[in-house]
Write a protein that holds these residues in place. Structure first.
Motif, PDB file in Angstrom:
ATOM      1  N   ILE A 122       0.829  -1.210   0.000  1.00  0.00           N
ATOM      2  CA  ILE A 122       0.000   0.000   0.000  1.00  0.00           C
ATOM      3  C   ILE A 122       0.861   1.257   0.000  1.00  0.00           C
ATOM      4  O   ILE A 122       0.633   2.196  -0.777  1.00  0.00           O
ATOM      5  CB  ILE A 122      -0.946  -0.016   1.220  1.00  0.00           C
ATOM      6  CG1 ILE A 122      -2.083  -1.011   0.970  1.00  0.00           C
ATOM      7  CG2 ILE A 122      -1.504   1.374   1.527  1.00  0.00           C
ATOM      8  CD1 ILE A 122      -2.853  -1.394   2.216  1.00  0.00           C
ATOM      9  N   ILE A 123       1.867   1.297   0.855  1.00  0.00           N
ATOM     10  CA  ILE A 123       2.752   2.463   0.906  1.00  0.00           C
ATOM     11  C   ILE A 123       3.464   2.652  -0.429  1.00  0.00           C
ATOM     12  O   ILE A 123       3.597   3.776  -0.938  1.00  0.00           O
ATOM     13  CB  ILE A 123       3.775   2.298   2.050  1.00  0.00           C
ATOM     14  CG1 ILE A 123       3.052   2.368   3.402  1.00  0.00           C
ATOM     15  CG2 ILE A 123       4.861   3.381   1.977  1.00  0.00           C
ATOM     16  CD1 ILE A 123       3.910   1.940   4.578  1.00  0.00           C
ATOM     17  N   THR A 124       3.907   1.540  -1.037  1.00  0.00           N
ATOM     18  CA  THR A 124       4.567   1.609  -2.339  1.00  0.00           C
ATOM     19  C   THR A 124       3.652   2.222  -3.389  1.00  0.00           C
ATOM     20  O   THR A 124       4.065   3.106  -4.166  1.00  0.00           O
ATOM     21  CB  THR A 124       5.004   0.204  -2.788  1.00  0.00           C
ATOM     22  OG1 THR A 124       5.930  -0.327  -1.837  1.00  0.00           O
ATOM     23  CG2 THR A 124       5.671   0.252  -4.159  1.00  0.00           C
ATOM     24  N   LEU A 125       2.400   1.779  -3.430  1.00  0.00           N
ATOM     25  CA  LEU A 125       1.459   2.289  -4.422  1.00  0.00           C
ATOM     26  C   LEU A 125       1.117   3.758  -4.180  1.00  0.00           C
ATOM     27  O   LEU A 125       1.015   4.549  -5.130  1.00  0.00           O
ATOM     28  CB  LEU A 125       0.186   1.450  -4.426  1.00  0.00           C
ATOM     29  CG  LEU A 125       0.320   0.030  -4.978  1.00  0.00           C
ATOM     30  CD1 LEU A 125      -0.989  -0.731  -4.820  1.00  0.00           C
ATOM     31  CD2 LEU A 125       0.735   0.054  -6.442  1.00  0.00           C
ATOM     32  N   GLN A 126       0.953   4.139  -2.944  1.00  0.00           N
ATOM     33  CA  GLN A 126       0.619   5.527  -2.651  1.00  0.00           C
ATOM     34  C   GLN A 126       1.773   6.469  -3.001  1.00  0.00           C
ATOM     35  O   GLN A 126       1.553   7.551  -3.566  1.00  0.00           O
ATOM     36  CB  GLN A 126       0.228   5.672  -1.174  1.00  0.00           C
ATOM     37  CG  GLN A 126      -1.101   5.006  -0.846  1.00  0.00           C
ATOM     38  CD  GLN A 126      -1.513   5.200   0.604  1.00  0.00           C
ATOM     39  OE1 GLN A 126      -0.765   5.726   1.420  1.00  0.00           O
ATOM     40  NE2 GLN A 126      -2.723   4.756   0.930  1.00  0.00           N
ATOM     41  N   LEU A 127       2.986   6.069  -2.685  1.00  0.00           N
ATOM     42  CA  LEU A 127       4.144   6.890  -3.044  1.00  0.00           C
ATOM     43  C   LEU A 127       4.317   6.954  -4.559  1.00  0.00           C
ATOM     44  O   LEU A 127       4.689   8.008  -5.108  1.00  0.00           O
ATOM     45  CB  LEU A 127       5.406   6.337  -2.386  1.00  0.00           C
ATOM     46  CG  LEU A 127       5.477   6.467  -0.867  1.00  0.00           C
ATOM     47  CD1 LEU A 127       6.745   5.797  -0.328  1.00  0.00           C
ATOM     48  CD2 LEU A 127       5.434   7.935  -0.438  1.00  0.00           C
ATOM     49  N   THR A 128       4.038   5.860  -5.235  1.00  0.00           N
ATOM     50  CA  THR A 128       4.113   5.846  -6.700  1.00  0.00           C
ATOM     51  C   THR A 128       3.099   6.810  -7.301  1.00  0.00           C
ATOM     52  O   THR A 128       3.423   7.600  -8.204  1.00  0.00           O
ATOM     53  CB  THR A 128       3.864   4.423  -7.239  1.00  0.00           C
ATOM     54  OG1 THR A 128       4.872   3.545  -6.735  1.00  0.00           O
ATOM     55  CG2 THR A 128       3.886   4.399  -8.760  1.00  0.00           C
ATOM     56  N   ALA A 129       1.870   6.769  -6.803  1.00  0.00           N
ATOM     57  CA  ALA A 129       0.832   7.667  -7.309  1.00  0.00           C
ATOM     58  C   ALA A 129       1.208   9.120  -7.069  1.00  0.00           C
ATOM     59  O   ALA A 129       1.051   9.973  -7.955  1.00  0.00           O
ATOM     60  CB  ALA A 129      -0.501   7.345  -6.647  1.00  0.00           C
ATOM     61  N   GLN A 130       1.724   9.406  -5.884  1.00  0.00           N
ATOM     62  CA  GLN A 130       2.110  10.782  -5.555  1.00  0.00           C
ATOM     63  C   GLN A 130       3.231  11.263  -6.471  1.00  0.00           C
ATOM     64  O   GLN A 130       3.242  12.411  -6.918  1.00  0.00           O
ATOM     65  CB  GLN A 130       2.542  10.857  -4.086  1.00  0.00           C
ATOM     66  CG  GLN A 130       2.907  12.250  -3.598  1.00  0.00           C
ATOM     67  CD  GLN A 130       1.693  13.132  -3.364  1.00  0.00           C
ATOM     68  OE1 GLN A 130       0.602  12.848  -3.845  1.00  0.00           O
ATOM     69  NE2 GLN A 130       1.872  14.213  -2.643  1.00  0.00           N
ATOM     70  N   HIS A 131       4.171  10.395  -6.779  1.00  0.00           N
ATOM     71  CA  HIS A 131       5.263  10.756  -7.685  1.00  0.00           C
ATOM     72  C   HIS A 131       4.736  10.996  -9.107  1.00  0.00           C
ATOM     73  O   HIS A 131       5.110  11.989  -9.751  1.00  0.00           O
ATOM     74  CB  HIS A 131       6.315   9.648  -7.706  1.00  0.00           C
ATOM     75  CG  HIS A 131       7.354   9.816  -8.773  1.00  0.00           C
ATOM     76  ND1 HIS A 131       8.342  10.781  -8.718  1.00  0.00           N
ATOM     77  CD2 HIS A 131       7.528   9.157  -9.963  1.00  0.00           C
ATOM     78  CE1 HIS A 131       9.090  10.708  -9.809  1.00  0.00           C
ATOM     79  NE2 HIS A 131       8.614   9.735 -10.571  1.00  0.00           N
TER      80      HIS A 131
END
Length: 248
Positions: free
Chosen positions: A222-231
């Motif tokens: 989840i953290i990986t996906l959220q950081l990816t989306a933010q980037h």
């Protein structure tokens, strides 16, 4: 999992049932506060002029929340047999959602771009949302023979896609004072749903003194996906790709 882990996460009927039902109730609050106010505002100004696929999307995603709530109540009332039978319908509905989610995002973002010129980089959030749901719910379904992992992964999947409801209303009260930077962006997108997921972990720490391996793996993803989306939201390359994806 080790025998110690399995023993620690054996069902605690009263506390587990109350905790999971409470978290689901909070998801309802987030979804109704966000989509309820947003839909009322839209209908009052423009009527029911949504594309047809939006209506199918709404029925499917609200249906999932209703189905999940029903599943929790069935377990709460000792009807694991009906819970398992209804789970077959859940698999079909989840598959439909995985198709409807991206299709709806592409359709509405394309229409918005034509009408207003607003570029579709927000597809980063929309597509990572459905990827999170598909992967977490898929893992939960595959692990349905391991109840502790199954119910945590299924709840994480539901919490994640509730972000759209929280973001429309509740998140902004915290996000606005934080500004337009990284933390403001993360709070605006994910605060409500993330607090629910952290609440699940906190519950396990209080009742079991440890986190379930499925929860740890799910939260890392989840953290990986959220950081990816933010980037991606701030990436010119993604903006160009997103325009291509909607046919422009």
């Amino acid at each position: 999992m080790t025998a110690t882990t399995i023993d620690a996460f054996r069902a605690k009927p009263e506390t587990d049932r109350n905790a999971f039902l409470f978290l689901v109730a909070l998801i309802w609050v987030g979804v109704l506060s966000g989509f309820g106010t947003d839909s009322f505002d839209h209908v009052s100004k423009h009527g029911l002029d949504y594309p047809l696929i939006v209506h199918f999307h709404a029925v499917a995603f609200v249906g999932w929340l209703v189905l999940f709530t029903t599943q929790v109540l069935l377990i709460r009332n000792g009807r694991a047999d009906l819970h398992r039978r209804l789970g077959l319908a859940a698999i079909g509905l989840a598959a439909a959602m995985v198709v409807l989610g991206p299709a709806t995002a592409l359709t509405t973002d394309a229409a918005r771009y034509v009408a207003t010129g607003k570029t579709p980089e927000f597809l980063a959030v929309q597509l990572t949302d459905i990827l999170a749901f598909a992967s977490l719910a898929g893992a939960g379904i595959l692990l349905r023979g391991t109840p502790a992992a199954h119910k945590r992964l299924m709840l994480l999947a539901l919490c994640y896609i509730s972000d759209a409801g929280f973001a429309r209303y509740l998140n902004k009260f915290v996000a606005t004072p934080l500004g337009d930077g990284f933390w403001g962006g993360m709070a605006g997108l994910y605060l409500g749903s993330d607090l629910l997921m952290l609440g699940l972990g906190a519950y396990d720490l209080v009742t079991r003194r440890r986190l379930h391996p499925a929860y740890i793996a799910g939260m890392a993803w989840i953290i990986t996906l959220q950081l990816t989306a933010q980037h991606l939201l701030h990436s010119p390359a993604w903006k160009a790709l997103a325009l291509h994806m909607i046919g422009h």
